[in-house]
Design a protein around this motif. Structure first.
Motif, PDB file in Angstrom:
ATOM      1  N   ASP A  49     107.033  79.193  59.886  1.00  0.00           N
ATOM      2  CA  ASP A  49     106.922  77.743  59.925  1.00  0.00           C
ATOM      3  C   ASP A  49     107.917  77.205  60.950  1.00  0.00           C
ATOM      4  O   ASP A  49     108.723  77.951  61.510  1.00  0.00           O
ATOM      5  CB  ASP A  49     107.120  77.120  58.542  1.00  0.00           C
ATOM      6  CG  ASP A  49     108.511  77.344  57.972  1.00  0.00           C
ATOM      7  OD1 ASP A  49     109.400  77.851  58.680  1.00  0.00           O
ATOM      8  OD2 ASP A  49     108.710  77.006  56.797  1.00  0.00           O
ATOM      9  N   ARG A  80      97.988  77.830  59.839  1.00  0.00           N
ATOM     10  CA  ARG A  80      97.265  77.640  58.586  1.00  0.00           C
ATOM     11  C   ARG A  80      98.175  76.809  57.685  1.00  0.00           C
ATOM     12  O   ARG A  80      99.397  76.821  57.841  1.00  0.00           O
ATOM     13  CB  ARG A  80      96.899  78.973  57.940  1.00  0.00           C
ATOM     14  CG  ARG A  80      98.056  79.777  57.411  1.00  0.00           C
ATOM     15  CD  ARG A  80      97.599  81.099  56.797  1.00  0.00           C
ATOM     16  NE  ARG A  80      98.638  81.818  56.131  1.00  0.00           N
ATOM     17  CZ  ARG A  80      99.702  82.390  56.673  1.00  0.00           C
ATOM     18  NH1 ARG A  80      99.897  82.316  57.965  1.00  0.00           N
ATOM     19  NH2 ARG A  80     100.580  83.043  55.935  1.00  0.00           N
ATOM     20  N   ASP A  82     100.033  75.989  54.279  1.00  0.00           N
ATOM     21  CA  ASP A  82     100.586  76.667  53.112  1.00  0.00           C
ATOM     22  C   ASP A  82     101.279  75.581  52.300  1.00  0.00           C
ATOM     23  O   ASP A  82     102.462  75.290  52.522  1.00  0.00           O
ATOM     24  CB  ASP A  82     101.552  77.762  53.543  1.00  0.00           C
ATOM     25  CG  ASP A  82     102.113  78.550  52.368  1.00  0.00           C
ATOM     26  OD1 ASP A  82     101.561  78.444  51.259  1.00  0.00           O
ATOM     27  OD2 ASP A  82     103.115  79.267  52.569  1.00  0.00           O
TER      28      ASP A  82
END
Length: 120
Positions: A49, A80, A82
């Motif tokens: 991230d 994606r 999360d």
């Protein structure tokens, strides 16, 4: 894209369409930043991230996010969700290694050419 997935990169410049050259130029422009290269190297090792990327490559989160956008537009990374986080990953981790090896090989050639010119 051709069979090798390289948008017309066959070695013959006559084979490159305008779209193919635009794609190649966008990728090389994305790779022209040392920060983006570091981000791509980190992501080739595994997803991350923005917070972890900032820890690994330095800089402000907003700056890292801008670099990620450029890498995404070039098709080099994607993300994606999360939960509330976006986790980024390299689209082709092996390709990152290929690019690195090619750059090192070209840099080695350039270094040899510089030495030869200096010795003349």
């Amino acid at each position: 894209m051709n069979a090798t997935g390289t948008a017309g990169l066959t070695g013959d410049p006559r084979d490159m369409s305008a779209e193919g050259t635009d794609t190649v130029a966008r990728v090389f422009a994305a790779l022209a930043s040392p920060v983006r290269l570091r981000i791509l190297h980190v992501l080739a090792q595994g997803p991350s991230d923005v917070t972890r990327l900032v820890e690994r490559v330095g800089g402000a989160a907003s700056t890292v996010s801008q670099h990620l956008l450029i890498l995404r537009r070039a098709g080099l990374v994607d993300f994606r969700r999360d939960g509330r986080r976006q986790v980024y990953f390299a689209e082709d981790p092996q390709g990152v290694g290929d690019v690195r090896r090619a750059a090192e090989r070209l840099a080695g050639r350039q270094g040899g050419a510089d030495q030869g010119a200096a010795g003349s």
